[in-house]
Write a protein that holds these residues in place. Structure first.
Motif, PDB file in Angstrom:
ATOM      1  N   CYS A 145      -1.545 -12.023   3.060  1.00  0.00           N
ATOM      2  CA  CYS A 145      -0.277 -11.992   3.795  1.00  0.00           C
ATOM      3  C   CYS A 145      -0.313 -13.001   4.942  1.00  0.00           C
ATOM      4  N   CYS A 147       1.505 -13.082   7.368  1.00  0.00           N
ATOM      5  CA  CYS A 147       1.929 -12.450   8.628  1.00  0.00           C
ATOM      6  C   CYS A 147       0.780 -11.672   9.264  1.00  0.00           C
ATOM      7  N   CYS A 148       0.208 -10.706   8.533  1.00  0.00           N
ATOM      8  CA  CYS A 148      -0.833  -9.853   9.124  1.00  0.00           C
ATOM      9  C   CYS A 148      -2.254 -10.265   8.730  1.00  0.00           C
ATOM     10  N   CYS A 186       3.268  -9.554   2.915  1.00  0.00           N
ATOM     11  CA  CYS A 186       3.122  -8.262   2.240  1.00  0.00           C
ATOM     12  C   CYS A 186       4.392  -7.430   2.450  1.00  0.00           C
ATOM     13  N   CYS A 189       4.849  -5.932   6.072  1.00  0.00           N
ATOM     14  CA  CYS A 189       5.302  -6.896   7.085  1.00  0.00           C
ATOM     15  C   CYS A 189       6.756  -7.277   6.830  1.00  0.00           C
TER      16      CYS A 189
HETATM   17 ZN   LIG Z   1       1.379  -8.292   6.097  1.00  0.00          ZN
END
Ligand SMILES: [Zn+2]
Ligand SMILES: [Zn+2]
Length: 232
Positions: A145, A147-148, A186, A189
């Motif tokens: 992911c 983002c995270c 993901c 997120c």
């Molecule tokens: Zn994520």
């Protein structure tokens, strides 16, 4: 679908200036936002984001009342393209051997809307460009992911890690876009960004992360810009 007449006061309209900008907006990385003037108040109402699907010509009077060849832009809402994508997600995964750079080149490949191209072909090309951007972004994410930083939560039926393409600048997650503004993230997120109390902040941070990952050179002639047009 909107029909939008090109600019040009006298004589045949040409693909220069604003007309060229609309025709080439996808290739130039520009969003096309439409507004409509309200009759009573004169205020502008935001109609949404559109994609120029194709152009045609038809006879229409110019400012002096003389008939000339006018350009008509056929504009479809970005959401309509998103729906078409959702109906046929990841249909074509045959590009297995391509490396990231090749996928990126495909994603930014000029998506010029040809003059007087049949709508069928133009819509197909918009769709293909959207798919190319998705494929590149998911390859860039490489199963993690963006983002995270966690691994994708599960694998697809075809064995690929499950991540979702998210358009950082847009409300809608469909349509062609510049790969610098699309992330592979993901589902958690993704929901957080769209529905979470801190969604905007998370989205902003994601934008920074992607900026770090992407090559610095500009895509298209202008980089990301917005074309704002008023319907008359
Ligand atoms: Zn994520
Ligand atoms: Zn999204």
């Amino acid at each position: 679908m909107f029909r939008y007449f090109g600019e040009g006061q006298k004589g045949d309209m040409t693909f220069t200036g604003g007309n060229k900008a609309i025709r080439d907006h996808v290739a130039d990385g520009e969003d096309l936002l439409l507004f409509q003037k309200q009759d009573r108040t004169g205020l502008l109402r935001f109609l949404g984001e559109f994609v120029c699907e194709n152009t045609t010509r038809e006879p229409a009077p110019d400012r002096l009342g003389k008939m000339r060849s006018a350009i008509v832009f056929h504009l479809v809402p970005v959401e309509a393209i998103a729906e078409a994508e959702a109906a046929e997600p990841y249909a074509n995964q045959a590009e297995g051997g391509l490396d990231l750079a090749a996928l990126r080149r495909a994603a930014v490949a000029a998506a010029n809307t040809g003059d007087e191209e049949p709508a069928e072909g133009a819509r197909r090309r918009i769709y293909q460009r959207s798919q190319a951007v998705r494929r590149y972004v998911l390859a860039r994410a490489a199963g993690v992911c963006e983002c995270c930083g966690e691994a994708a939560p599960f694998l697809r039926l075809n064995g690929q890690p499950y991540l979702e393409p998210h358009h950082i600048r847009r409300v809608s997650d469909g349509g062609p876009d510049d790969p610098r503004y699309v992330a592979g993230i993901c589902p958690t997120c993704h929901r957080r960004i769209h529905h979470g109390v801190d969604g905007q902040a998370v989205n902003k941070r994601l934008g920074e992360i992607i900026r770090q990952k992407e090559p610095v050179q500009k895509i298209g002639s202008h980089g990301a810009r917005r074309l704002e047009r008023e319907l008359v």
